[in-house]
Design an enzyme around this catalytic site. Structure first.
Site, short mmCIF file in Angstrom:
data_model
loop_
_atom_site.label_atom_id
_atom_site.label_comp_id
_atom_site.label_asym_id
_atom_site.label_seq_id
_atom_site.Cartn_x
_atom_site.Cartn_y
_atom_site.Cartn_z
CB CYS A 285 7.39 -1.09 -2.50
SG CYS A 285 6.50 -2.57 -2.01
CG MET A 286 7.84 -1.13 -8.32
SD MET A 286 8.65 -0.18 -9.65
CE MET A 286 8.69 -1.40 -10.97
#
Length: 306
Positions: free
Chosen positions: A234-235
């Site tokens: 999750c970036m």
């Protein structure tokens, strides 16, 4: 000389002068007819390519119609032959001119420039053709540059990460992250469980570097630390919205190292599943989290946190 003899002489002279004037008139008529026929032949030959024999027949018919009397055939015959010769030469000249014109037109049609224009006619464009195809040359050049830089960095003894190609493909990389913040719980877990590095898989799309690579964690199973189901990460940096073509692969890896520490990532001691993370699971999970964060926003840790 008697008056009767004088009348006979006058009558004879009148006949002679009358015949001479008739012959002159016939010759003039024949000459005019030949000129008209030649002009008509030039027009007909230029349009239809007719034969000179037709012109000769027309000349003969005109000559026969214009002459009468016993002396007419001999003189008219000479004129007819001459007219036929003139008509024949004029007709052949017209035919040659027509052939020359046709050859010139054919030469223009068969000229290289004409053929090139015919061969390079632009086909009607479709909506699919309006979409620009990705330039694979840009992707290859960029990845070659990035890979050489990675090899230079990993030549050092204290390399933070190492890179290798998957099946010798320049478009798929395995990156092993060896160094994590030593004060982090994740670093302690790695030391306790004998995990030498975190294995990451990167795949580069056709339109890279204008689109981000897809990166996921292969092993070990990490809980929290912004690592999702299937190893998805999750970036915002890995989304089209947060990506910039100036970003390097090194920057992406270092950003992950900071994120996994900031998110309190830990190695799962009792994972829910013993199966390895798969790319399909990671892609599905990544699409889901992107939708969520596009709605509620992103939080990106600083690099110093890693």
């Amino acid at each position: 000389m008697s008056s009767r003899s004088k009348e006979r002489v006058v009558t004879a002279f009148r006949k002679i002068f009358h015949k001479s004037s008739n012959n002159n008139n016939n010759n003039n008529n024949n000459h005019n007819n030949n000129i008209n026929n030649n002009n008509n032949n030039d027009k007909v030959d230029g349009a239809t390519g007719s034969s000179p024999n037709i012109n000769n027949n027309n000349n003969n018919n005109n000559n026969n119609n214009n002459h009468d009397g016993a002396a007419a055939p001999s003189s008219a015959g000479g004129v007819a032959v001459a007219g036929g010769a003139v008509g024949s030469s004029g007709s052949s000249g017209a035919a040659k001119n027509a052939v020359v014109r046709m050859a010139a037109e054919q030469a223009v049609w068969d000229s290289p420039g004409k053929r090139r224009r015919q061969d390079h006619k632009v086909a009607p464009t479709t909506e699919r053709q309006l979409v620009a195809a990705p330039d694979h040359t840009i992707r290859t050049r960029r990845l070659m540059k990035e890979y050489r830089e990675m090899e230079r960095l990993q030549a050092k003894n204290d390399a933070v990460f190492t890179v290798e190609l998957v099946n010798d493909s320049l478009f798929e990389w395995h990156v092993r992250l060896h160094v994590i913040d030593p004060d982090s719980p994740l670093a302690r877990d790695m030391a306790e469980m004998g995990v030498p590095a975190i294995l990451l898989h990167l795949s580069f799309p056709d339109n890279f570097p204008f689109a981000p690579p897809f990166m996921r964690v292969v092993e070990p199973h990490i809980e929290k630390g912004y690592v999702m189901e299937g190893g998805a990460i999750c970036m915002e940096l890995l989304t089209p919205r947060g990506w910039a073509s100036a970003y390097t692969v090194e920057a992406v890896i270092m950003q992950f190292a900071a994120s996994v520490v900031k998110g309190q990532g830990r190695i799962a001691r009792k994972p829910k599943s013993t199966k390895e993370f798969t790319r399909r699971q990671a892609e599905e999970s990544f699409r889901s989290l992107v939708k969520t964060h596009e709605k509620y926003g992103w939080v990106t840790p600083a690099l110093s946190d890693g």
